[in-house]
Motif scaffolding. Structure first.
Motif, PDB file in Angstrom:
ATOM      1  N   SER A   1       0.836  -1.146   0.024  1.00  0.00           N
ATOM      2  CA  SER A   1      -0.047   0.040  -0.115  1.00  0.00           C
ATOM      3  C   SER A   1       0.902   1.163   0.078  1.00  0.00           C
ATOM      4  O   SER A   1       1.875   1.414   0.813  1.00  0.00           O
ATOM      5  CB  SER A   1      -0.851   0.037   1.301  1.00  0.00           C
ATOM      6  N   TYR A   2       0.573   2.036  -1.002  1.00  0.00           N
ATOM      7  CA  TYR A   2       1.305   3.442  -1.155  1.00  0.00           C
ATOM      8  C   TYR A   2       0.609   4.401  -1.753  1.00  0.00           C
ATOM      9  O   TYR A   2      -0.263   3.981  -2.533  1.00  0.00           O
ATOM     10  CB  TYR A   2       2.668   3.239  -1.507  1.00  0.00           C
ATOM     11  N   ILE A   3       0.976   5.599  -1.446  1.00  0.00           N
ATOM     12  CA  ILE A   3       0.384   6.727  -2.402  1.00  0.00           C
ATOM     13  C   ILE A   3       1.304   7.218  -3.474  1.00  0.00           C
ATOM     14  O   ILE A   3       2.455   7.430  -3.070  1.00  0.00           O
ATOM     15  CB  ILE A   3      -0.080   7.765  -1.414  1.00  0.00           C
ATOM     16  N   CYS A   4       0.801   7.446  -4.462  1.00  0.00           N
ATOM     17  CA  CYS A   4       1.519   8.025  -5.574  1.00  0.00           C
ATOM     18  C   CYS A   4       2.456   8.999  -5.583  1.00  0.00           C
ATOM     19  O   CYS A   4       1.644   9.898  -4.980  1.00  0.00           O
ATOM     20  CB  CYS A   4       0.737   8.152  -6.971  1.00  0.00           C
ATOM     21  N   GLY A   5       3.649   9.247  -5.697  1.00  0.00           N
ATOM     22  CA  GLY A   5       4.582  10.325  -5.148  1.00  0.00           C
ATOM     23  C   GLY A   5       4.980  10.228  -3.867  1.00  0.00           C
ATOM     24  O   GLY A   5       5.164  11.445  -3.484  1.00  0.00           O
ATOM     25  N   ASP A   6       4.774   9.418  -2.993  1.00  0.00           N
ATOM     26  CA  ASP A   6       5.026   9.616  -1.474  1.00  0.00           C
ATOM     27  C   ASP A   6       6.428   9.687  -1.143  1.00  0.00           C
ATOM     28  O   ASP A   6       6.683  10.335  -0.101  1.00  0.00           O
ATOM     29  CB  ASP A   6       4.505   8.295  -0.859  1.00  0.00           C
ATOM     30  N   THR A   7       7.308   9.702  -2.121  1.00  0.00           N
ATOM     31  CA  THR A   7       8.656   9.409  -1.856  1.00  0.00           C
ATOM     32  C   THR A   7       9.143  11.043  -2.599  1.00  0.00           C
ATOM     33  O   THR A   7      10.498  11.182  -2.574  1.00  0.00           O
ATOM     34  CB  THR A   7       9.596   8.578  -2.285  1.00  0.00           C
ATOM     35  N   GLY A   8       8.091  11.892  -3.168  1.00  0.00           N
ATOM     36  CA  GLY A   8       8.665  13.029  -3.802  1.00  0.00           C
ATOM     37  C   GLY A   8       9.022  12.916  -5.226  1.00  0.00           C
ATOM     38  O   GLY A   8       9.518  13.773  -5.965  1.00  0.00           O
ATOM     39  N   ASN A   9       9.121  11.547  -5.653  1.00  0.00           N
ATOM     40  CA  ASN A   9       9.352  11.308  -7.121  1.00  0.00           C
ATOM     41  C   ASN A   9       8.173  11.000  -7.948  1.00  0.00           C
ATOM     42  O   ASN A   9       7.282  10.068  -7.723  1.00  0.00           O
ATOM     43  CB  ASN A   9      10.442  10.099  -7.206  1.00  0.00           C
ATOM     44  N   TYR A  10       7.895  11.744  -8.917  1.00  0.00           N
ATOM     45  CA  TYR A  10       6.614  11.885  -9.424  1.00  0.00           C
ATOM     46  C   TYR A  10       6.608  11.198 -10.826  1.00  0.00           C
ATOM     47  O   TYR A  10       5.521  11.393 -11.495  1.00  0.00           O
ATOM     48  CB  TYR A  10       5.809  13.113  -9.482  1.00  0.00           C
ATOM     49  N   THR A  11       7.888  10.765 -11.239  1.00  0.00           N
ATOM     50  CA  THR A  11       8.033  10.332 -12.687  1.00  0.00           C
ATOM     51  C   THR A  11       6.864   9.091 -12.879  1.00  0.00           C
ATOM     52  O   THR A  11       6.632   8.402 -12.111  1.00  0.00           O
ATOM     53  CB  THR A  11       9.253   9.817 -12.817  1.00  0.00           C
ATOM     54  N   TYR A  12       6.397   9.287 -14.088  1.00  0.00           N
ATOM     55  CA  TYR A  12       5.209   8.268 -14.503  1.00  0.00           C
ATOM     56  C   TYR A  12       3.845   8.251 -13.745  1.00  0.00           C
ATOM     57  O   TYR A  12       2.981   7.732 -14.035  1.00  0.00           O
ATOM     58  CB  TYR A  12       5.670   6.820 -14.782  1.00  0.00           C
ATOM     59  N   CYS A  13       3.538   9.392 -12.829  1.00  0.00           N
ATOM     60  CA  CYS A  13       2.532   9.392 -12.056  1.00  0.00           C
ATOM     61  C   CYS A  13       1.382   9.905 -12.872  1.00  0.00           C
ATOM     62  O   CYS A  13       1.498  10.901 -13.400  1.00  0.00           O
ATOM     63  CB  CYS A  13       2.612  10.231 -10.559  1.00  0.00           C
ATOM     64  N   PRO A  14       0.160   9.039 -13.101  1.00  0.00           N
ATOM     65  CA  PRO A  14      -0.895   9.741 -13.776  1.00  0.00           C
ATOM     66  C   PRO A  14      -1.638  10.913 -13.078  1.00  0.00           C
ATOM     67  O   PRO A  14      -1.473  10.918 -11.875  1.00  0.00           O
ATOM     68  CB  PRO A  14      -1.683   8.479 -13.899  1.00  0.00           C
ATOM     69  N   GLY A  15      -2.393  11.692 -13.744  1.00  0.00           N
ATOM     70  CA  GLY A  15      -2.982  12.638 -13.143  1.00  0.00           C
ATOM     71  C   GLY A  15      -4.311  12.036 -12.437  1.00  0.00           C
ATOM     72  O   GLY A  15      -4.695  11.111 -12.646  1.00  0.00           O
ATOM     73  N   LEU A  16      -4.594  12.768 -11.394  1.00  0.00           N
ATOM     74  CA  LEU A  16      -5.815  12.243 -10.263  1.00  0.00           C
ATOM     75  C   LEU A  16      -7.101  12.366 -11.116  1.00  0.00           C
ATOM     76  O   LEU A  16      -7.638  13.581 -11.257  1.00  0.00           O
ATOM     77  CB  LEU A  16      -5.692  12.843  -8.995  1.00  0.00           C
ATOM     78  N   SER A  17      -7.979  11.470 -10.981  1.00  0.00           N
ATOM     79  CA  SER A  17      -9.191  11.474 -11.578  1.00  0.00           C
ATOM     80  C   SER A  17     -10.159  10.490 -10.656  1.00  0.00           C
ATOM     81  O   SER A  17      -9.484   9.747 -10.062  1.00  0.00           O
ATOM     82  CB  SER A  17      -9.458  11.559 -13.109  1.00  0.00           C
ATOM     83  N   GLY A  18     -11.422  10.469 -10.815  1.00  0.00           N
ATOM     84  CA  GLY A  18     -12.222   9.834 -10.013  1.00  0.00           C
ATOM     85  C   GLY A  18     -13.745   9.643 -11.113  1.00  0.00           C
ATOM     86  O   GLY A  18     -14.045  10.324 -11.848  1.00  0.00           O
ATOM     87  N   SER A  19     -14.446   8.539 -10.504  1.00  0.00           N
ATOM     88  CA  SER A  19     -15.802   8.376 -11.175  1.00  0.00           C
ATOM     89  C   SER A  19     -16.839   8.107 -10.031  1.00  0.00           C
ATOM     90  O   SER A  19     -16.158   7.197  -8.889  1.00  0.00           O
ATOM     91  CB  SER A  19     -15.902   7.285 -12.032  1.00  0.00           C
ATOM     92  N   GLY A  20     -18.020   8.648  -9.906  1.00  0.00           N
ATOM     93  CA  GLY A  20     -18.894   8.434  -8.929  1.00  0.00           C
ATOM     94  C   GLY A  20     -20.157   7.475  -9.262  1.00  0.00           C
ATOM     95  O   GLY A  20     -20.506   7.439 -10.509  1.00  0.00           O
ATOM     96  N   SER A  21     -20.681   6.998  -8.289  1.00  0.00           N
ATOM     97  CA  SER A  21     -21.957   6.180  -8.318  1.00  0.00           C
ATOM     98  C   SER A  21     -22.984   6.439  -7.237  1.00  0.00           C
ATOM     99  O   SER A  21     -22.490   6.420  -6.214  1.00  0.00           O
ATOM    100  CB  SER A  21     -21.767   4.836  -9.153  1.00  0.00           C
ATOM    101  N   VAL A  22     -24.198   6.091  -7.585  1.00  0.00           N
ATOM    102  CA  VAL A  22     -25.023   6.016  -6.046  1.00  0.00           C
ATOM    103  C   VAL A  22     -26.067   4.653  -6.398  1.00  0.00           C
ATOM    104  O   VAL A  22     -26.510   4.550  -7.438  1.00  0.00           O
ATOM    105  CB  VAL A  22     -26.009   7.307  -6.294  1.00  0.00           C
ATOM    106  N   THR A  23     -26.193   3.997  -5.102  1.00  0.00           N
ATOM    107  CA  THR A  23     -27.037   3.021  -5.099  1.00  0.00           C
ATOM    108  C   THR A  23     -28.110   3.251  -4.094  1.00  0.00           C
ATOM    109  O   THR A  23     -27.861   3.822  -2.951  1.00  0.00           O
ATOM    110  CB  THR A  23     -26.210   1.736  -4.780  1.00  0.00           C
ATOM    111  N   PRO A  24     -29.522   2.812  -4.005  1.00  0.00           N
ATOM    112  CA  PRO A  24     -30.018   2.340  -5.643  1.00  0.00           C
ATOM    113  C   PRO A  24     -30.029   3.417  -6.498  1.00  0.00           C
ATOM    114  O   PRO A  24     -30.105   4.662  -6.111  1.00  0.00           O
ATOM    115  CB  PRO A  24     -31.354   1.675  -5.128  1.00  0.00           C
ATOM    116  N   SER A  25     -30.449   3.069  -7.598  1.00  0.00           N
ATOM    117  CA  SER A  25     -30.362   4.189  -8.809  1.00  0.00           C
ATOM    118  C   SER A  25     -31.664   4.098  -9.307  1.00  0.00           C
ATOM    119  O   SER A  25     -31.988   5.208  -9.966  1.00  0.00           O
ATOM    120  CB  SER A  25     -29.495   4.026  -9.949  1.00  0.00           C
ATOM    121  N   SER A  26     -32.620   3.459  -8.714  1.00  0.00           N
ATOM    122  CA  SER A  26     -34.246   3.695  -9.045  1.00  0.00           C
ATOM    123  C   SER A  26     -35.013   3.219  -7.923  1.00  0.00           C
ATOM    124  O   SER A  26     -34.450   2.785  -7.020  1.00  0.00           O
ATOM    125  CB  SER A  26     -34.484   2.758 -10.514  1.00  0.00           C
TER     126      SER A  26
END
Length: 337
Positions: free
Chosen positions: A45-70
């Motif tokens: 388990s680690y967080i991208c860039g936790d050592t200060g080296n961000y080489t090849y780290c992708p940009g942060l993005s997300g997707s959301g959802s809600v249940t139930p949907s109907s």
């Protein structure tokens, strides 16, 4: 050191440097991040860039959802989910629910219970997070729109088909789904004060007048009703008739009786019939009418002719009135001698 040995050492050093350089890609760990030599393995388990080296780290993005949907209505518990492109710290995650584009006060958890105010409005969950290099992003769920549940449908009827003054009338109401109902009884389409239960005791005021029950369910400002058919209470009636067991021919048979009804017996008409046994048949000989007294009692006389000796029997009949049951007494028999 000879020149040959010096060249050998230099070649070994160069080979080691290339060996280290060729191994670096193996340390480009999860999420495509290269975090040098301090990163755990890909299964850690680690967080991208936790050592200060961000080489090849992708940009942060997300997707959301809600249940139930109907099938969402008042009281429905919604659960929102946001998935991020890289691992983010749980302490950096925040949530906010929106109703028709406006933030709902205090709705800052990943779960939310729908209220009446949400009916017909779009609900959206938005989550935010920050990755190891301080890059923030937000992601929202698709909107969901709560709606009123269908109103229940009720059927109502009485547990008995007749009712008399002083007796309990009970209604049975069944709804298509569980619902809390209120009740109101009506007499001739006017509400009866205080009659707000599923049962009602008929009074003298209800005599001859139709009564019915209306059951009402109120939900979210809407109402549904169930109506019983009308039932008209009547009065219980009792009629008795007595005479002596024998009489001399040519004398009068004295008939005495009583009429009892909660509607009041005073001055009600009673019809009396005299029948004689002729062979195997009973023949109607006379019919007279009398009026009851204020106490409901009455007396009538029937003359038994000499030619009409033998077995006689008498019957009393009360014709009834509006809301009052008719009544017929048992036969009172005598023998004329």
């Amino acid at each position: 050191m000879t020149l040959g040995r010096l060249l050998l050492v230099l070649s070994m050093i160069i080979a080691g440097v290339f060996a280290v350089g060729s191994a670096a890609p193996a340390m480009a760990h999860q999420n495509g991040c290269h975090a040098a030599h301090s990163c755990p393995s890909d299964t850690g388990s680690y967080i991208c860039g936790d050592t200060g080296n961000y080489t090849y780290c992708p940009g942060l993005s997300g997707s959301g959802s809600v249940t139930p949907s109907s099938g969402i209505t008042v009281g429905t518990a919604l659960t929102g989910y946001v998935t991020w492109s890289v691992a983010v710290s749980s302490t950096s995650k925040t949530y906010q629910w929106y109703r028709a584009g406006t933030a709902i006060p205090d709705a800052v958890a990943s779960t939310y219970t729908v209220t009446l105010e949400d009916i017909g409005q779009t609900l959206v969950l938005t989550g935010t997070a920050v990755d190891g290099r301080g890059q923030a992003a937000s992601a929202s769920s698709a909107p969901v729109t709560p709606a009123h549940p269908p109103m229940p449908v009720g059927t109502a009827g009485f547990t008995a088909t007749t009712a008399t003054v002083g007796t309990l009338i009970t209604a049975a109401v069944v709804w298509s789904r569980p619902a809390a109902a209120t009740y109101q009884w009506y007499r001739s389409d006017a509400p009866i004060p205080g009659a707000t239960g599923s049962s009602y005791t008929a009074t003298l005021e209800d005599l001859g007048r139709p009564v019915r029950l209306v059951a009402t369910v109120t939900e979210y400002g809407r109402t549904a009703t169930a109506n019983t058919p009308s039932l008209t209470p009547t009065a219980t009636t009792s009629l008795t008739l007595k005479t002596r067991s024998a009489i001399t021919a040519g004398r009068k048979a004295v008939l005495r009786g009583t009429l009892s009804t909660v509607a009041g017996p005073a001055e009600r008409l009673v019809k009396l019939q005299a029948w004689q046994r002729v062979g195997r048949r009973w023949v109607l000989r006379s019919t007279v009418s009398t009026v009851t007294s204020s106490t409901g009692s009455f007396t009538a006389k029937q003359r038994i002719q000499t030619s009409r000796t033998g077995s006689w029997r008498f019957k009393a009949t009360f014709a009834g009135a509006l809301g009052v049951e008719t009544a017929q007494s048992p036969f009172a028999s005598l023998v004329a001698r």
